[in-house]
Design a protein around this motif. Structure first.
Motif, PDB file in Angstrom:
ATOM      1  N   SER A 122       0.838  -1.193   0.000  1.00 18.60           N
ATOM      2  CA  SER A 122       0.000   0.000   0.000  1.00 18.60           C
ATOM      3  C   SER A 122       0.876   1.247   0.000  1.00 18.60           C
ATOM      4  N   GLN A 150       0.831   4.592  13.992  1.00 20.94           N
ATOM      5  CA  GLN A 150       0.727   3.171  13.636  1.00 20.94           C
ATOM      6  C   GLN A 150      -0.390   2.913  12.630  1.00 20.94           C
ATOM      7  N   THR A 151      -1.048   3.948  12.183  1.00 25.03           N
ATOM      8  CA  THR A 151      -2.196   3.744  11.292  1.00 25.03           C
ATOM      9  C   THR A 151      -1.904   4.346   9.925  1.00 25.03           C
ATOM     10  N   ALA A 152      -1.742   3.468   8.947  1.00 24.11           N
ATOM     11  CA  ALA A 152      -1.425   3.938   7.600  1.00 24.11           C
ATOM     12  C   ALA A 152      -2.716   4.038   6.794  1.00 24.11           C
ATOM     13  N   THR A 153      -3.045   5.238   6.380  1.00 20.63           N
ATOM     14  CA  THR A 153      -4.218   5.418   5.529  1.00 20.63           C
ATOM     15  C   THR A 153      -3.771   5.266   4.083  1.00 20.63           C
ATOM     16  N   ALA A 154      -4.247   4.200   3.470  1.00 21.55           N
ATOM     17  CA  ALA A 154      -3.778   3.887   2.116  1.00 21.55           C
ATOM     18  C   ALA A 154      -4.392   4.833   1.098  1.00 21.55           C
ATOM     19  N   LEU A 192      -4.000   9.113  10.740  1.00 23.88           N
ATOM     20  CA  LEU A 192      -4.758   8.957  11.989  1.00 23.88           C
ATOM     21  C   LEU A 192      -3.870   8.713  13.201  1.00 23.88           C
ATOM     22  N   GLY A 193      -2.651   8.276  12.978  1.00 28.80           N
ATOM     23  CA  GLY A 193      -1.743   7.980  14.092  1.00 28.80           C
ATOM     24  C   GLY A 193      -0.475   7.370  13.539  1.00 28.80           C
ATOM     25  N   ALA A 236       6.391   1.036   2.709  1.00 26.28           N
ATOM     26  CA  ALA A 236       5.881   0.197   1.615  1.00 26.28           C
ATOM     27  C   ALA A 236       5.573   1.018   0.365  1.00 26.28           C
TER      28      ALA A 236
END
Lengths: 259, 413
Positions: free
Chosen positions: B94, B103-107, B100-101, B142
């Protein structure tokens, strides 16, 4: 004035709330429930799509772990929709029964079936995802990558389960649209819009199964066809309600035909 | 009085209803627009004979994720693998932002790769040189897998640390401090893991190191190669930029109030590196003098239409200021900033409808820009880290692919 115009204009006469307070309450409840679905469902979908990354299990798992509370709120939203759908099925059945008891029952059953499939599918995949990513130890035999893949599998399965409950929802909308169109106590155009919404869901479900490459198109079709019909129907029920005179006449006719 | 009260109540009720309807409509639109498109048909790209190193290398590629429990910083490792069978499905990546944070990956998009999870490493050809890959600010590692896989297929071990950031410009200064430290921690971890008995033993040579980065990752790469912050030069440059209304002002506003904090926090000198690659890498905070501290071989690539990290403040400044004996500048005429980030095979619908620059470029087809980048980065790193003659020849070829302008300074022999 043309016949069609008369048919549309007829029910717009403001219902008298003093004569049928229960009927008025029933239509307001139906409108409120419909509006609740209209708002909660896309929000729940938005939560999922913000966390789930198609094809990337590691990113999906990381996102759900990091935003577990948000994910759980999404699940709570879906659970709420399931409950609201069942209640709405009952309310719409009572409201549209005078038109045709059997068709109204079929519409209500289709809506309940949709809720059941949604509960069994969407909610279950959500719960299974939580189990796969949790620390319960039940999946200790799988390594981290496998558990991540499992979580993504459940989320991607949900994408297809949406299409399955879409069949039942489409049927429910088509039948409700037919009932509303025939009713005489609700505007004909709302019935047509509801039926069009049903066609939209049907096109999306069948279309995605038969021509998955065009899934984007089917999704656009359902957005364009479903949103106006469902929103207008909900607002009409909430603000204008049903024409009590015509509803009573239809109820009388239904009683007589039963006798 | 009652009538007024009733009218007020109705007004509140209707306003509430309108609000709810608006939320519902916005949610429906959002749900559709933030959904993913179907995979786009990939047009087969004719190989450009001038881009000999854009072709994948001879190694199959493996991928391993090292979590934060196993290393000081979470990282992803791409390595040459010996397993050429298709026993495991290839990875899909992705292209994400941490919105959002941390640890949070918004694809934004996803794209297919060729690496397979956990497959056996090809130790017969090892140990391979190490490439530390630093992502752009709040961009997931990534998002650069297309480049990492390519380098691994050519016999390099690529390690990309996860920088703990969210897309908040007010934290850019904090990242300016943390990022070089993260690179140092990554190198230290790889060095430990490469010792006998370690996870990467026999696979990676931690003493032969290149640092590659895009955007803020380019800043990171230059800092890891010894570039020194020059607050005076940056302040003076920012004054000029403000007068010219240059887009670099964004970076000035974010960093200037904290320049002293950044300078004070940088206490340890980085370990030497053997090569540096900066892709549209921020360099303004170093100034000419600070960049002169870079002596390792340097490759800079940038788009001349980059409005996020303008070419003159990044690629050109680094090339013209670095003291590297061997340096190469590749300019992509008309390209923007995100031409170096992930593939956009499946994107969120909104990116197809709105021009954001994330998946679209004013002048370049993504596949072609990737091929050019893969060619020059692979050739440069192979030449500098392994001494490959063919790679050096590819770099010194005076013929330029279309849309590319090449400058280089070779060491006198």
């Amino acid at each position: 004035m043309s016949t069609a115009a008369t048919a549309i204009a007829q029910p717009t006469a403001a219902p008298n709330p003093t004569q049928h307070p229960r009927l008025r309450r029933l239509s307001k409840v139906a409108g409120a429930l419909y509006l609740a679905i209209f708002v909660i469902y896309p929000l729940s979908t938005l939560v999922r799509s913000s966390l789930v990354v198609p094809g990337d299990a590691a990113a999906t798992a990381d996102n759900i772990r990091a935003q577990e509370t948000l994910f759980r709120w999404g699940l709570a939203g879906e659970a709420t929709i399931v409950l609201v759908e069942v209640a709405l099925a009952g309310v719409l059945y009572a409201l549209l029964r005078p038109v045709s008891r059997s068709v109204s029952l079929a519409g209500a059953l289709a809506r309940v079936a949709e809720a059941v499939v949604m509960a069994a599918g969407c909610l279950a995949t959500g719960v299974f995802t939580m189990v796969a990513l949790g620390d319960s130890g039940s999946l200790a035999a799988f390594d981290a990558d496998q558990r991540n893949a499992l979580a993504l599998f459940f989320q991607e399965a949900n994408e297809h389960i949406v299409l399955v409950w879409g069949f039942f929802f489409a049927l429910s909308l088509l039948l409700t649209g037919w009932l509303v169109h025939r009713s005489g106590f609700l505007p004909r155009f709302t019935g047509i819009l509801l039926a069009l919404a049903g066609v939209g869901y049907l096109v999306q479900s069948f279309g995605t199964f038969l021509a998955p490459d065009l899934a984007d198109t089917w999704q656009l079709v359902v957005l364009v066809l479903a949103v106006p019909g469902e929103l207008i129907f909900a607002l009409w029920l909430l603000t204008r309600g049903v024409d009590h005179v015509n509803w009573s006449a239809a109820a009388d006719r239904a009683r007589q035909s039963q006798l | 009085m009652n009538a007024v009260r009733r009218a007020g109540r109705w007004a509140v009720l209707y306003a509430t209803l309108v609000g709810i309807v608006m939320i519902g409509l916005a949610a429906h639109a959002g749900s559709y627009l933030f959904g993913f498109t179907q995979p786009s048909a990939t047009a087969s790209q004719d190989a450009d004979p001038m881009l000999s190193h854009a072709a994948p290398g001879r190694h199959p590629v493996g991928i391993r994720r090292i979590g934060p429990d196993d290393a000081p910083v979470a990282m992803t490792v791409w390595y040459p693998a010996s397993d050429s069978t298709d026993s495991e499905p290839a990875t899909r990546y992705s292209y994400s932002l941490t919105v959002l944070g941390t640890q949070t990956a918004t694809a934004l998009a996803t794209y297919p790769g060729v690496a397979r999870h956990g497959v056996e490493a090809d130790l017969a050809g090892g140990p391979y040189p190490l490439v530390v890959l630093s992502a752009g600010f709040a961009i997931s590692p990534a998002s650069y897998a297309w480049l990492a896989e390519h380098l691994a297929s050519h016999g390099l071990v690529v390690v990309a640390p996860q920088h703990a950031e969210t897309l908040d410009p007010s934290t850019l200064w904090r990242s300016a401090i943390d990022r070089p430290e993260v690179v140092a921690q990554t190198r230290a971890h790889v060095e430990t893991a490469a010792t006998p008995g370690g996870d990467l033993a026999g696979l990676v040579d931690p003493k032969t190191v290149a640092v590659v980065g895009h955007s803020y990752g380019g800043y990171t790469a230059l800092a890891a190669a010894g570039a020194q912050l020059d607050p005076d030069a940056f302040t003076s440059g920012c004054a000029t930029a403000r007068a010219d209304d240059d887009p670099i002002v964004f970076l000035c506003d974010a960093l200037q109030p904290h320049l002293d904090d950044i300078v004070v926090a940088r206490t340890t000198e980085p370990e030497p590196v053997d090569a540096v690659v900066s892709l549209a890498g921020d360099a303004a905070m170093f100034g000419e003098t600070g960049l002169a501290a870079v002596t390792a071989p340097l490759l800079v690539i940038g788009g001349t239409a980059d409005h996020d990290s303008p070419f003159d403040w990044t690629t050109r400044l680094a090339y013209e200021s670095a003291a590297s004996r061997h340096k190469v500048e590749v300019s992509l005429r008309g390209a923007g900033h995100f031409v170096f980030t992930g593939g956009c095979d499946r994107t969120r619908r909104i990116l197809r409808l709105v021009t954001t620059g994330f998946c679209d470029d004013p002048a370049w087809e993504r596949a072609k820009a990737r091929a050019v980048t893969q060619h020059y980065v692979a050739a440069f790193l192979l030449a500098e880290l392994t001494g490959a003659t063919a790679a050096r020849t590819a770099l010194t070829d005076p013929a330029e692919p279309s849309g590319v302008r090449l400058r280089s300074a070779e060491p006198s022999r």
